[in-house]
Scaffold this active site. Structure first.
Site, PDB file in Angstrom:
ATOM      1  N   ILE A 148       0.898  -1.512  -0.120  1.00 39.02           N
ATOM      2  CA  ILE A 148      -0.200  -0.408   0.260  1.00 39.02           C
ATOM      3  C   ILE A 148       0.750   1.245   0.136  1.00 39.02           C
ATOM      4  O   ILE A 148       0.157   1.656  -0.277  1.00 39.02           O
ATOM      5  CB  ILE A 148      -0.810  -0.255   0.863  1.00 39.02           C
ATOM      6  CG1 ILE A 148      -2.034  -1.184   0.834  1.00 39.02           C
ATOM      7  CG2 ILE A 148      -1.971   1.088   1.236  1.00 39.02           C
ATOM      8  CD1 ILE A 148      -2.689  -1.671   2.120  1.00 39.02           C
ATOM      9  N   THR A 227      -4.007   6.327   6.914  1.00 33.47           N
ATOM     10  CA  THR A 227      -5.323   5.373   6.496  1.00 33.47           C
ATOM     11  C   THR A 227      -4.594   3.580   7.425  1.00 33.47           C
ATOM     12  O   THR A 227      -5.197   2.627   6.738  1.00 33.47           O
ATOM     13  CB  THR A 227      -5.258   5.335   5.499  1.00 33.47           C
ATOM     14  OG1 THR A 227      -3.678   4.800   4.599  1.00 33.47           O
ATOM     15  CG2 THR A 227      -5.630   6.422   5.135  1.00 33.47           C
ATOM     16  N   ARG A 229      -3.659   1.735  11.248  1.00 31.85           N
ATOM     17  CA  ARG A 229      -3.939   1.445  12.326  1.00 31.85           C
ATOM     18  C   ARG A 229      -3.807   2.452  12.707  1.00 31.85           C
ATOM     19  O   ARG A 229      -2.185   3.292  13.729  1.00 31.85           O
ATOM     20  CB  ARG A 229      -3.336   0.096  13.359  1.00 31.85           C
ATOM     21  CG  ARG A 229      -4.124  -1.049  12.057  1.00 31.85           C
ATOM     22  CD  ARG A 229      -5.098  -1.827  12.666  1.00 31.85           C
ATOM     23  NE  ARG A 229      -5.898  -2.736  11.711  1.00 31.85           N
ATOM     24  CZ  ARG A 229      -6.034  -3.211  10.653  1.00 31.85           C
ATOM     25  NH1 ARG A 229      -6.655  -1.761  10.031  1.00 31.85           N
ATOM     26  NH2 ARG A 229      -6.632  -3.895  10.156  1.00 31.85           N
ATOM     27  N   GLU A 258     -10.659   2.360  18.343  1.00 32.74           N
ATOM     28  CA  GLU A 258     -12.171   2.450  17.827  1.00 32.74           C
ATOM     29  C   GLU A 258     -13.539   2.037  18.077  1.00 32.74           C
ATOM     30  O   GLU A 258     -13.416   0.993  19.235  1.00 32.74           O
ATOM     31  CB  GLU A 258     -11.926   2.046  16.347  1.00 32.74           C
ATOM     32  CG  GLU A 258     -11.276   3.156  15.383  1.00 32.74           C
ATOM     33  CD  GLU A 258     -11.136   2.758  14.090  1.00 32.74           C
ATOM     34  OE1 GLU A 258     -11.503   2.144  13.436  1.00 32.74           O
ATOM     35  OE2 GLU A 258      -9.702   2.741  12.971  1.00 32.74           O
ATOM     36  N   HIS A 276     -12.428   4.702   9.078  1.00 33.53           N
ATOM     37  CA  HIS A 276     -12.088   3.237   9.167  1.00 33.53           C
ATOM     38  C   HIS A 276     -12.918   3.312   7.349  1.00 33.53           C
ATOM     39  O   HIS A 276     -13.487   1.684   7.246  1.00 33.53           O
ATOM     40  CB  HIS A 276     -12.032   2.915   9.834  1.00 33.53           C
ATOM     41  CG  HIS A 276     -11.356   1.182  10.096  1.00 33.53           C
ATOM     42  ND1 HIS A 276     -10.459   0.929  10.984  1.00 33.53           N
ATOM     43  CD2 HIS A 276     -10.381   1.487   8.946  1.00 33.53           C
ATOM     44  CE1 HIS A 276      -9.866  -0.021  10.338  1.00 33.53           C
ATOM     45  NE2 HIS A 276      -9.266   0.227   9.394  1.00 33.53           N
ATOM     46  N   ILE A 277     -12.371   3.628   6.249  1.00 29.11           N
ATOM     47  CA  ILE A 277     -13.126   3.685   5.296  1.00 29.11           C
ATOM     48  C   ILE A 277     -11.797   3.400   4.052  1.00 29.11           C
ATOM     49  O   ILE A 277     -12.581   3.483   2.612  1.00 29.11           O
ATOM     50  CB  ILE A 277     -14.538   3.996   4.598  1.00 29.11           C
ATOM     51  CG1 ILE A 277     -14.097   5.822   4.661  1.00 29.11           C
ATOM     52  CG2 ILE A 277     -15.788   4.198   5.969  1.00 29.11           C
ATOM     53  CD1 ILE A 277     -15.054   6.770   4.162  1.00 29.11           C
TER      54      ILE A 277
HETATM   55  C1  GLV Z   1      -8.305  -2.956   6.887  1.00 25.96           C
HETATM   56  O1  GLV Z   1      -8.208  -2.301   7.470  1.00 25.96           O
HETATM   57  C2  GLV Z   1      -7.822  -3.900   6.899  1.00 25.96           C
HETATM   58  O2  GLV Z   1      -6.875  -4.442   7.395  1.00 25.96           O
HETATM   59  O3  GLV Z   1      -7.590  -4.729   5.426  1.00 25.96           O
END
Ligand code: GLV
Length: 311
Positions: A148, A227, A229, A258, A276-277
């Site tokens: 990512i 984005t 944790r 959360e 958390h989207i």
């Molecule tokens: C989302 O936060 C994931 O870990 O898939």
């Protein structure tokens, strides 16, 4: 065989489990998972040793519908011979795109400007209304250059001509050359970057990786984007840093506890918050569901599931 699914799940994917003849039980109460051969879990489920034991020794697989597996006690699962699977790759694009959206959103005050319009506050064009920051040519610091982090860097490099620095536990010199990115220690990255984007998994070594000391080091003009944790950032220290102007702004999709937010966070103007989207696209979530079902079917058929997490 019994499969317990801990949340509502896309019907077409859930149906694949019933078509196999499995007894599929839905519910959020893990007491109903007793006797299950497989459990299909989400990042909101804390799967500890006690839960594994309450389900019973027949439990073969925990199919986590997420790429992160920090919600599961991996050591306990290994000790009990329970397989763990996750959903890598299929959400890379969605999360990277959300990191980009959050960066642009905070740099250009998109949410605040939208609220301003809806509140009827617009009285006409002004030279200095919602002045933002341009990204072109600026320095992006990627913490965690995995799938990512790498894709996020690529989008910013190709689309915004940003210069990329990264930090990680392992240095990849071949990739540095190929992708024109530069390795730095975390401290140097924090000193240098205009945008710091976090892409590491939550591990004991990454908890509060960015806290009070790190905010002292970051540029006062910089933005923090998370984005990955929530607990990777010390959220209370972040609120203080934002109040004190240690950094310019933060865009957060994930939070330490959360769904609770650190006191004062929502009172700040220089934050952008989403629930958390990052992986919430039709494409990614559909593929995550399909992948999780495949992993469970493979394990229950005695095969090695394709997305086994090696613990
Ligand atoms: C989302 O936060 C994931 O870990 O898939």
């Amino acid at each position: 065989m019994k499969v317990f699914v801990s949340k509502t799940f896309p019907a077409e994917h859930g149906a694949l489990l019933s078509q196999r003849g499995y007894d599929v039980e839905f519910g959020s109460d893990f007491a109903k998972a007793r006797g299950a051969d497989a459990i299909l879990t989400f990042l909101t489920d804390r799967i500890d040793k006690r839960i594994m034991e309450s389900i019973g020794p027949q439990l073969k697989i925990i199919g986590n519908c997420a790429v992160g597996t920090d919600n599961i006690d991996l050591a306990a699962a290994r000790e009990k011979g329970i397989l763990i699977t996750n959903t890598p790759n299929v959400l890379t694009e969605a999360v990277a795109e959300h990191a980009v959206a959050m960066t642009l959103g905070i740099a250009r005050h998109v949410a605040q400007a939208d609220a301003f319009m809806r509140q009827g506050k617009y009285r006409g064009w002004e030279m200095d209304l919602f002045m933002g920051t341009e990204l072109r040519g600026k320095m992006l610091g990627i913490i965690g250059h995995g799938r990512i982090g790498c894709r996020t860097a690529e989008i910013f490099q190709k689309g915004f001509d940003m210069n990329i620095v990264y930090t990680d536990t392992v240095r990849n010199e071949a990739q540095e050359e190929k992708c024109h990115i530069t390795f730095m220690s975390l401290l140097d990255l924090l000193k240098t970057a205009d945008v710091v984007s976090i892409h590491v998994p939550l591990l004991p070594t990454t908890r509060h990786l960015v806290g009070q000391n790190e905010f002292q080091i970051m540029k006062e003009t910089s933005f923090l984007v998370n984005t990955s944790r929530g607990p990777i950032v010390d959220e209370k220290a972040l609120v203080e840093a934002l109040k004190a102007g240690k950094i310019k702004g933060a865009a957060l999709d994930v939070f330490e506890e959360e769904p609770r937010l650190a006191p004062g966070l929502t009172k700040l103007g220089n934050v952008l918050l989403t629930p958390h989207i990052a992986s919430a696209t039709k494409e990614a979530r559909g593929n995550m569901a399909a992948m999780t079902v495949n992993n469970i079917i493979a394990a229950l058929s005695g095969q090695t599931p394709p997305n086994l997490v090696h613990v």
